[in-house]
Design a protein around this motif. Structure first.
Motif, PDB file in Angstrom:
ATOM      1  N   TRP B  87     -32.634  -1.560 -22.866  1.00  0.00           N
ATOM      2  CA  TRP B  87     -33.372  -1.300 -24.115  1.00  0.00           C
ATOM      3  C   TRP B  87     -34.226  -2.512 -24.497  1.00  0.00           C
ATOM      4  CZ3 TRP B  87     -33.955   2.701 -27.692  1.00  0.00           C
ATOM      5  CH2 TRP B  87     -33.292   3.890 -27.353  1.00  0.00           C
ATOM      6  N   LEU B  88     -35.426  -2.237 -24.950  1.00  0.00           N
ATOM      7  CA  LEU B  88     -36.268  -3.279 -25.533  1.00  0.00           C
ATOM      8  C   LEU B  88     -36.261  -3.090 -27.052  1.00  0.00           C
ATOM      9  CD1 LEU B  88     -39.486  -3.558 -23.327  1.00  0.00           C
ATOM     10  CD2 LEU B  88     -37.254  -4.594 -23.002  1.00  0.00           C
ATOM     11  N   VAL B 159     -33.063  -6.465 -24.323  1.00  0.00           N
ATOM     12  CA  VAL B 159     -33.954  -7.606 -24.546  1.00  0.00           C
ATOM     13  C   VAL B 159     -34.548  -7.462 -25.941  1.00  0.00           C
ATOM     14  CG1 VAL B 159     -36.084  -8.754 -23.851  1.00  0.00           C
ATOM     15  CG2 VAL B 159     -34.473  -7.974 -22.109  1.00  0.00           C
ATOM     16  N   CYS B 160     -34.414  -8.508 -26.726  1.00  0.00           N
ATOM     17  CA  CYS B 160     -34.832  -8.449 -28.125  1.00  0.00           C
ATOM     18  C   CYS B 160     -35.925  -9.493 -28.399  1.00  0.00           C
ATOM     19  CB  CYS B 160     -33.616  -8.722 -29.014  1.00  0.00           C
ATOM     20  SG  CYS B 160     -34.016  -8.698 -30.764  1.00  0.00           S
ATOM     21  N   PHE B 161     -37.084  -9.018 -28.834  1.00  0.00           N
ATOM     22  CA  PHE B 161     -38.214  -9.904 -29.148  1.00  0.00           C
ATOM     23  C   PHE B 161     -38.281 -10.211 -30.643  1.00  0.00           C
ATOM     24  CE2 PHE B 161     -39.668  -7.610 -25.335  1.00  0.00           C
ATOM     25  CZ  PHE B 161     -40.148  -8.639 -24.559  1.00  0.00           C
ATOM     26  N   ALA B 184     -22.104 -10.410 -25.973  1.00  0.00           N
ATOM     27  CA  ALA B 184     -22.861  -9.169 -25.783  1.00  0.00           C
ATOM     28  C   ALA B 184     -23.976  -9.368 -24.755  1.00  0.00           C
ATOM     29  CB  ALA B 184     -23.461  -8.747 -27.125  1.00  0.00           C
ATOM     30  N   PRO B 185     -24.234  -8.336 -23.945  1.00  0.00           N
ATOM     31  CA  PRO B 185     -25.296  -8.443 -22.930  1.00  0.00           C
ATOM     32  C   PRO B 185     -26.690  -8.301 -23.554  1.00  0.00           C
ATOM     33  CG  PRO B 185     -24.252  -6.287 -22.777  1.00  0.00           C
ATOM     34  CD  PRO B 185     -23.505  -7.056 -23.842  1.00  0.00           C
ATOM     35  N   VAL B 186     -27.151  -9.362 -24.162  1.00  0.00           N
ATOM     36  CA  VAL B 186     -28.439  -9.315 -24.852  1.00  0.00           C
ATOM     37  C   VAL B 186     -29.218 -10.603 -24.569  1.00  0.00           C
ATOM     38  CG1 VAL B 186     -27.309 -10.106 -26.991  1.00  0.00           C
ATOM     39  CG2 VAL B 186     -29.566  -9.050 -27.130  1.00  0.00           C
ATOM     40  N   VAL B 187     -30.510 -10.446 -24.389  1.00  0.00           N
ATOM     41  CA  VAL B 187     -31.390 -11.593 -24.188  1.00  0.00           C
ATOM     42  C   VAL B 187     -32.345 -11.662 -25.373  1.00  0.00           C
ATOM     43  CG1 VAL B 187     -33.146 -12.637 -22.710  1.00  0.00           C
ATOM     44  CG2 VAL B 187     -31.251 -11.334 -21.680  1.00  0.00           C
ATOM     45  N   PHE B 188     -32.281 -12.764 -26.101  1.00  0.00           N
ATOM     46  CA  PHE B 188     -33.170 -12.952 -27.247  1.00  0.00           C
ATOM     47  C   PHE B 188     -34.420 -13.698 -26.772  1.00  0.00           C
ATOM     48  CE2 PHE B 188     -28.820 -13.077 -29.096  1.00  0.00           C
ATOM     49  CZ  PHE B 188     -28.923 -11.995 -29.956  1.00  0.00           C
TER      50      PHE B 188
END
Lengths: 326, 362
Positions: B87-88, B159-161, B184-188
């Protein structure tokens, strides 16, 4: 049927829904090991594990925002805000995202989540622990707001809230968390959000209340009916939004008189909305102005003065008499 | 007792291809020629779409919008590192990435033409709709990442912008903390374009980097040259690999520059110098990659001419589709308050429609 208080009844609803649906999980401050500061989530951690009963860091906005994110991907999170006084920190997420995602995505996304929060006075607590701010939430399009008045409807309505496809703010009147017990069936019972209940039928006057105010209301009605021939119809609102206009309208058309009792401040409150609604739908049936018994438009005082400001049965009875005799 | 050092930290900066064409072959992510061209194409198309939207806005054919010119390496490099089922979760300056995910440009045009229909296809492309409150999307990304892992969707990530301004918000800090605690599997991805409308980074934070804010939350971090598409890709890919294998979140600060206005409603000349803008136009991510691709022999002027023609046609077609799509239900807002409209809403809808008929008949 087992007799449960409201804390136990809400716990039963959570336990049964979690057992039934793996997507239901609870998160909040102290909801795990401690079982919540009021013990509403007691025992859930042992039964369902820490992936489903999440002791979160202390940050209401992220509790709300993360629960929203979970709900987007199909989970049904039940977030607990420890006291409704801290729920203003969730407003940017509730108003800004959860209430809007359906509109924002043109119906392709939704946020099926519940935010539970104890509210209201009467427990001798500190500042920010005694407010009734249901109108703040009910003002937001896209948010449903439910307030139970006893163990049985608390259980049934929470089940309905968890299964609801839209975000539901579930406000628990903590003053009556343990005040009395009711028979609550072990078998599933699902309430209907958006439906008020006629607790007691009557022909001469309607009285509307919700949450912890139902008990003083019933007390006042009992006292009044012991003295006079008047028969009072009592409505328990149960859902603040969407409001059950039909039940209110039908009752007021029948009785021509109405009193509203609320723990919340007066201005721009649920009672304001109910009066506007009666004005729209039943004005010409009225025999008397609609009367309100409310808190005052003051900052909720600490518990040293609190009881002076909460509606009591004497005031409610006086309001009924004034409206009957108008 | 003597004071002891109990922890120490450092922040690394990644640059693979700089504005002078210097290229670090060891750090290069070694994308195939095809992939390099795809990535470059996405950047060129993003720029073309953005410039076209700017013209349309000036002609009154589009409402206010926040341009992406200058951000292409950040958005396209990071998006190119994702899988289609990641998810973006963005804010409002990710248009080229949305196109890469297959969301038609028409949708963005509808959105900036004031119609929610613009976001109706987002979920199908694993894109959150445009979210305007700064920083508000970061906790969503964390909850979504939690949900993925909870549902056993191993290997998926979010991926969070967000921008440099958003890093001042409470939600930024709360989300990083939650993501860390939950692993959590998240890339900021912070699109640090150095200007929050008129407020420069120096007024936003005294921190030497935005990346270092992750250190407080025990989250791996890196600062990247945000105009270097090879670096933005590589940093995101590495962070996603870590997230997919259970290594938790990462914060990537991508230092770039908003080459034009914040939105079409503001005038940057009021708050920053033309000289400053000029130095950043010299670092424009698109020519940088163009020259590199030429240098390594995968690109030439003829291919460039064809590509420019191609993206122009695609954008033209999208604009044509957008302007010919007239299906617009005025009472749609009543459909999307709740799954089932309440009786009160239906009553209000009836009034709305009758008002509409009256004004049409007037």
């Amino acid at each position: 049927m087992p007799k449960l208080n409201m804390v136990q009844a809400i716990n039963l609803a959570l336990r049964q829904e979690m057992a039934k649906d793996k997507n239901v999980l609870v998160l909040g401050e102290d909801v795990g090991k401690d079982g919540g500061v009021f013990r509403v989530t007691d025992g859930l951690l042992d039964q369902f594990g820490s992936a489903r009963v999440i002791d979160t860091p202390l940050a209401e906005s992220a509790i709300m925002g993360a629960a929203f994110g979970m709900s987007i991907l199909g989970l049904r999170p039940v977030a607990e805000i420890q006291f409704s006084g801290f729920a203003f920190l969730i407003l940017p997420q509730l108003e800004g995202n959860a209430s809007r995602i359906r509109a924002r995505s043109q119906g392709t996304m939704s946020a099926p989540m519940v935010v539970r929060m104890p509210y209201g006075g009467g427990v001798r607590a500190l500042e920010h622990h005694s407010e009734s701010r249901e109108a703040t939430f009910a003002h937001l399009p896209g948010v449903k707001v439910v307030i139970p008045s006893g163990p049985r409807n608390a259980r049934a309505l929470l089940v309905a809230a968890i299964r609801d496809p839209d975000p539901v703010v579930f406000m628990e009147p903590k003053h009556i968390y343990r005040a009395f017990k009711q028979e609550v069936p072990e078998a599933e019972e699902v309430g209907i959000i958006g439906q008020a209940e006629v607790v007691k039928p009557g022909e001469d006057i309607t009285i509307i209340s919700w949450g912890a105010m139902l008990r003083p209301t019933l007390k006042a009605v009992e006292a009044l009916e012991a003295k006079r021939a008047a028969r009072v119809e009592v409505i328990d609102l149960l859902t603040m939004s969407p409001i059950d206009a039909r039940t209110i309208t039908e009752s007021v058309k029948k009785t021509g008189r109405c009193v509203i009792v609320q723990e919340a401040p007066k201005t721009l409150s649920m009672s304001s909305e109910i009066i506007a609604l009666i004005n729209d739908k039943a004005l010409l049936y009225l025999e008397a102005p609609v009367k309100r018994v409310t808190h005052f438009d003051v900052i909720t005082p600490y518990f040293g003065r609190e009881n002076l400001f909460l509606p009591n049965p004497d005031q409610i009875e006086a309001a009924l008499i004034e409206t009957l005799d108008f | 007792m003597p004071l002891k050092e109990i922890a120490s930290f450092n922040v690394k900066h990644l640059s693979i291809l700089d504005e002078n064409g210097q290229w670090d072959e060891d750090l290069d992510p070694k994308l195939s020629d095809d992939d390099l061209i795809k990535l470059y194409r996405a950047m060129v198309k993003g720029r073309e779409a953005d410039q076209r939207m700017l013209k349309m806005q000036r002609q009154g054919r589009l409402g206010t919008f926040p341009p992406t010119t200058g951000h292409e390496a950040v958005i396209c490099g990071a998006t190119f590192a994702t899988r289609d089922d990641d998810w973006l979760v963005g804010s409002y300056r990710e248009m080229p990435g949305r196109l890469m995910r297959g969301e038609p440009l028409e949708r963005t045009l509808h959105y900036y033409n004031g119609r929610e229909e613009g976001s109706a296809l987002s979920a199908a492309h694993h894109l959150m709709p445009i979210q305007v409150i700064l920083g508000s999307q970061l906790p969503h990304a964390v909850g979504m990442a939690y949900a993925m892992r909870y549902k056993g969707e191993q290997g998926r990530a979010v991926v969070c912008f967000f921008g440099d301004g958003a890093s001042s918000q409470g939600d930024f800090h709360e989300a990083l903390n939650f993501a860390s605690v939950w692993q959590a599997p998240v890339v900021f991805v912070c699109q640090n374009n150095q200007w929050a409308i008129s407020v420069p980074l120096a007024c936003q934070t005294r921190s030497q980097t935005i990346a270092q804010k992750a250190i407080a939350y025990q989250i791996p971090c890196i600062q990247v040259d945000g105009n270097d598409a090879l670096a933005t890709y590589k940093a995101t890919k590495d962070a996603l690999d870590r997230a997919r294998s259970g290594g938790g979140p990462t914060l990537i600060e991508m230092v770039t520059y908003r080459l034009i206005m914040h939105t079409t409603a503001d005038d940057p000349s009021k708050y920053r110098s033309a000289d400053e803008e000029k130095t950043w136009w010299d670092k424009d991510p698109i020519p940088r990659l163009f020259h590199h691709l030429k240098k390594i022999g995968v690109w030439d002027d003829q291919k460039q001419a064809l590509l420019e023609e191609d993206v122009k046609n695609e954008v033209n077609q999208a604009v044509k589709n957008f302007e010919s799509e007239v299906d617009f239900k005025p009472d749609a807002p009543f459909d999307h308050v709740f799954e089932t409209p309440s009786a009160a809403l239906e009553e209000q809808r009836a009034l709305f429609l009758s008002n509409l008929r009256d004004s049409n008949n007037a």
